[in-house]
Design a protein around this motif. Sequence first.
Motif, mmCIF file in Angstrom:
data_model
loop_
_atom_site.group_PDB
_atom_site.id
_atom_site.type_symbol
_atom_site.label_atom_id
_atom_site.label_comp_id
_atom_site.label_asym_id
_atom_site.label_seq_id
_atom_site.Cartn_x
_atom_site.Cartn_y
_atom_site.Cartn_z
ATOM 1 N N LYS A 170 46.663 39.243 27.829
ATOM 2 C CA LYS A 170 47.098 38.528 29.021
ATOM 3 C C LYS A 170 46.470 39.041 30.309
ATOM 4 C CE LYS A 170 49.770 35.197 27.648
ATOM 5 N NZ LYS A 170 49.484 33.790 27.975
ATOM 6 N N LYS A 171 45.580 40.033 30.212
ATOM 7 C CA LYS A 171 44.872 40.516 31.389
ATOM 8 C C LYS A 171 43.392 40.214 31.238
ATOM 9 C CE LYS A 171 47.899 44.232 33.011
ATOM 10 N NZ LYS A 171 47.959 45.668 33.398
ATOM 11 N N VAL A 172 42.838 39.503 32.226
ATOM 12 C CA VAL A 172 41.447 39.082 32.166
ATOM 13 C C VAL A 172 40.707 39.645 33.373
ATOM 14 C CG1 VAL A 172 39.854 37.131 32.111
ATOM 15 C CG2 VAL A 172 42.085 36.955 30.975
ATOM 16 N N GLY A 173 39.661 40.399 33.116
ATOM 17 C CA GLY A 173 38.796 40.883 34.181
ATOM 18 C C GLY A 173 37.545 40.030 34.240
ATOM 19 N N ILE A 174 37.218 39.532 35.414
ATOM 20 C CA ILE A 174 36.060 38.655 35.576
ATOM 21 C C ILE A 174 34.998 39.380 36.390
ATOM 22 C CG2 ILE A 174 35.221 36.448 36.470
ATOM 23 C CD1 ILE A 174 37.918 35.240 35.873
ATOM 24 N N ILE A 175 33.833 39.561 35.778
ATOM 25 C CA ILE A 175 32.703 40.189 36.456
ATOM 26 C C ILE A 175 31.971 39.090 37.216
ATOM 27 C CG2 ILE A 175 30.652 41.636 36.199
ATOM 28 C CD1 ILE A 175 33.264 42.926 35.199
ATOM 29 N N GLY A 176 32.261 38.987 38.503
ATOM 30 C CA GLY A 176 31.685 37.938 39.322
ATOM 31 C C GLY A 176 32.718 37.357 40.258
ATOM 32 N N SER A 177 32.236 36.620 41.255
ATOM 33 C CA SER A 177 33.135 36.067 42.270
ATOM 34 C C SER A 177 32.740 34.678 42.739
ATOM 35 C CB SER A 177 33.175 37.004 43.483
ATOM 36 O OG SER A 177 31.868 37.165 44.035
ATOM 37 N N GLY A 178 31.725 34.086 42.110
ATOM 38 C CA GLY A 178 31.234 32.780 42.537
ATOM 39 C C GLY A 178 32.078 31.634 42.008
ATOM 40 N N VAL A 179 31.507 30.422 42.031
ATOM 41 C CA VAL A 179 32.282 29.226 41.682
ATOM 42 C C VAL A 179 32.722 29.227 40.221
ATOM 43 C CG1 VAL A 179 31.322 27.789 43.517
ATOM 44 C CG2 VAL A 179 30.127 27.921 41.326
ATOM 45 N N VAL A 180 31.884 29.741 39.318
ATOM 46 C CA VAL A 180 32.279 29.813 37.909
ATOM 47 C C VAL A 180 33.407 30.822 37.732
ATOM 48 C CG1 VAL A 180 31.519 30.485 35.597
ATOM 49 C CG2 VAL A 180 30.053 29.050 37.023
ATOM 50 N N LYS A 183 29.181 33.668 23.582
ATOM 51 C CA LYS A 183 28.583 32.708 24.508
ATOM 52 C C LYS A 183 29.528 31.528 24.673
ATOM 53 C CE LYS A 183 25.114 32.820 26.155
ATOM 54 N NZ LYS A 183 24.694 33.278 27.510
ATOM 55 N N CYS A 184 29.782 31.138 25.942
ATOM 56 C CA CYS A 184 30.759 30.082 26.204
ATOM 57 C C CYS A 184 30.660 29.660 27.668
ATOM 58 C CB CYS A 184 32.166 30.614 25.911
ATOM 59 S SG CYS A 184 33.468 29.384 25.992
ATOM 60 N N PHE A 185 30.999 28.413 27.954
ATOM 61 C CA PHE A 185 31.075 27.868 29.316
ATOM 62 C C PHE A 185 29.728 27.823 30.035
ATOM 63 C CE2 PHE A 185 35.535 29.582 28.965
ATOM 64 C CZ PHE A 185 36.182 28.345 29.003
ATOM 65 N N ASN A 186 28.622 27.937 29.300
ATOM 66 C CA ASN A 186 27.319 27.951 29.960
ATOM 67 C C ASN A 186 26.693 26.573 30.083
ATOM 68 O OD1 ASN A 186 26.717 27.929 27.009
ATOM 69 N ND2 ASN A 186 24.617 27.931 27.757
ATOM 70 N N SER A 187 27.298 25.558 29.462
ATOM 71 C CA SER A 187 26.639 24.243 29.373
ATOM 72 C C SER A 187 27.473 23.119 29.975
ATOM 73 C CB SER A 187 26.315 23.919 27.907
ATOM 74 O OG SER A 187 27.497 23.942 27.109
ATOM 75 N N VAL A 188 28.242 23.460 31.018
ATOM 76 C CA VAL A 188 29.018 22.443 31.719
ATOM 77 C C VAL A 188 29.264 22.951 33.131
ATOM 78 C CG1 VAL A 188 31.345 23.310 31.156
ATOM 79 C CG2 VAL A 188 30.975 20.840 31.462
ATOM 80 N N GLY A 189 29.479 22.032 34.072
ATOM 81 C CA GLY A 189 29.732 22.428 35.446
ATOM 82 C C GLY A 189 31.098 23.054 35.622
ATOM 83 N N ASN A 190 31.219 23.876 36.649
ATOM 84 C CA ASN A 190 32.465 24.625 36.849
ATOM 85 C C ASN A 190 33.675 23.723 37.069
ATOM 86 O OD1 ASN A 190 30.882 24.491 39.591
ATOM 87 N ND2 ASN A 190 33.016 24.779 40.201
ATOM 88 N N LYS A 191 33.466 22.526 37.593
ATOM 89 C CA LYS A 191 34.589 21.617 37.841
ATOM 90 C C LYS A 191 35.218 21.092 36.564
ATOM 91 C CE LYS A 191 32.972 20.052 42.378
ATOM 92 N NZ LYS A 191 32.563 18.891 43.202
ATOM 93 N N GLY A 236 40.692 44.398 32.522
ATOM 94 C CA GLY A 236 40.785 43.303 31.565
ATOM 95 C C GLY A 236 40.913 43.742 30.126
ATOM 96 N N GLU A 237 41.852 43.145 29.422
ATOM 97 C CA GLU A 237 41.868 43.249 27.962
ATOM 98 C C GLU A 237 40.778 42.352 27.389
ATOM 99 O OE1 GLU A 237 46.396 43.557 26.724
ATOM 100 O OE2 GLU A 237 46.096 42.072 28.310
ATOM 101 N N MET A 238 40.459 41.311 28.148
ATOM 102 C CA MET A 238 39.341 40.426 27.874
ATOM 103 C C MET A 238 38.519 40.336 29.154
ATOM 104 S SD MET A 238 39.400 36.373 26.822
ATOM 105 C CE MET A 238 40.067 36.714 25.189
ATOM 106 N N ILE A 239 37.196 40.180 29.006
ATOM 107 C CA ILE A 239 36.297 40.149 30.150
ATOM 108 C C ILE A 239 35.538 38.819 30.170
ATOM 109 C CG2 ILE A 239 34.418 41.344 31.345
ATOM 110 C CD1 ILE A 239 36.924 43.065 30.966
ATOM 111 N N VAL A 240 35.282 38.324 31.378
ATOM 112 C CA VAL A 240 34.392 37.177 31.558
ATOM 113 C C VAL A 240 33.186 37.657 32.363
ATOM 114 C CG1 VAL A 240 34.087 34.872 32.532
ATOM 115 C CG2 VAL A 240 36.288 35.519 31.534
ATOM 116 N N LEU A 241 31.986 37.427 31.845
ATOM 117 C CA LEU A 241 30.757 37.751 32.555
ATOM 118 C C LEU A 241 30.274 36.484 33.248
ATOM 119 C CD1 LEU A 241 28.567 39.909 33.128
ATOM 120 C CD2 LEU A 241 27.387 39.084 31.063
ATOM 121 N N ALA A 242 30.407 36.442 34.578
ATOM 122 C CA ALA A 242 30.101 35.233 35.338
ATOM 123 C C ALA A 242 29.227 35.580 36.540
ATOM 124 C CB ALA A 242 31.388 34.548 35.793
ATOM 125 N N VAL A 243 28.010 36.036 36.226
ATOM 126 C CA VAL A 243 27.033 36.371 37.255
ATOM 127 C C VAL A 243 25.732 35.645 36.919
ATOM 128 C CG1 VAL A 243 28.045 38.627 37.751
ATOM 129 C CG2 VAL A 243 26.274 38.436 35.989
#
Length: 214
Positions: free
Chosen positions: A2-12, A131-139, A60-67
Amino acid sequence: MKKVGIIGSGVVAQALGDGFLKYGYEVMLSSRDTSKLGAWKEKGGEYAHAGNFREAAMFGEMIVLAVKGDAASSAIEEAGPQNMARKTVIDTTNPIANAAPENGVLHYFTDLEESLMEQLQERFPEIHFVKCFNSVGNKFMVNPQFKDKPSMFICGNNEDAKNNVKHILEQFGWDVEDMGKVEAARAIEPLCMLWCIPGMLRNQWTHAFKLLKA
């Protein structure tokens, strides 16, 4: 998880951060300049946090790489690979080069024999990349509204990590298509190029992919 750390701060990063908050996760976005995340943190409420890359990786117990793709390795080094070891890391990155698109087609700094995700997995073998979320727009990353439920293509070497990501994708309103091991990123990463062509040529950005089955 239930804890997610996101590496990045942009729109994604912010779109996925909002999605995780929506489904009851506690989220930390990260930046070298955390002051620019103040508005997002305030809007997100008590479960929204801001920190640097290392703090997010530890949180994060799970991480998102969004850079940006060309910053992915350095961002992981800054976060501390040891803080991401044996964790599920959702890899949203694409190896987009700095060169201008050619007739609507992006240039990549990789080739079809090795994906960016493979480079990251080889350099950081203790991290469970998916690998995930790389082939669609952030909206459209969270609860996309199309006539049919769209497909999200994923791959990765660790089955438990992929199962974690599948659970999230089902929450977020996607059909999951597991393409296998890390080598499949050679095919998944170029889907970003295909997704961007209608936008580059005709300013059409409201679409997603669907795998049809007989």
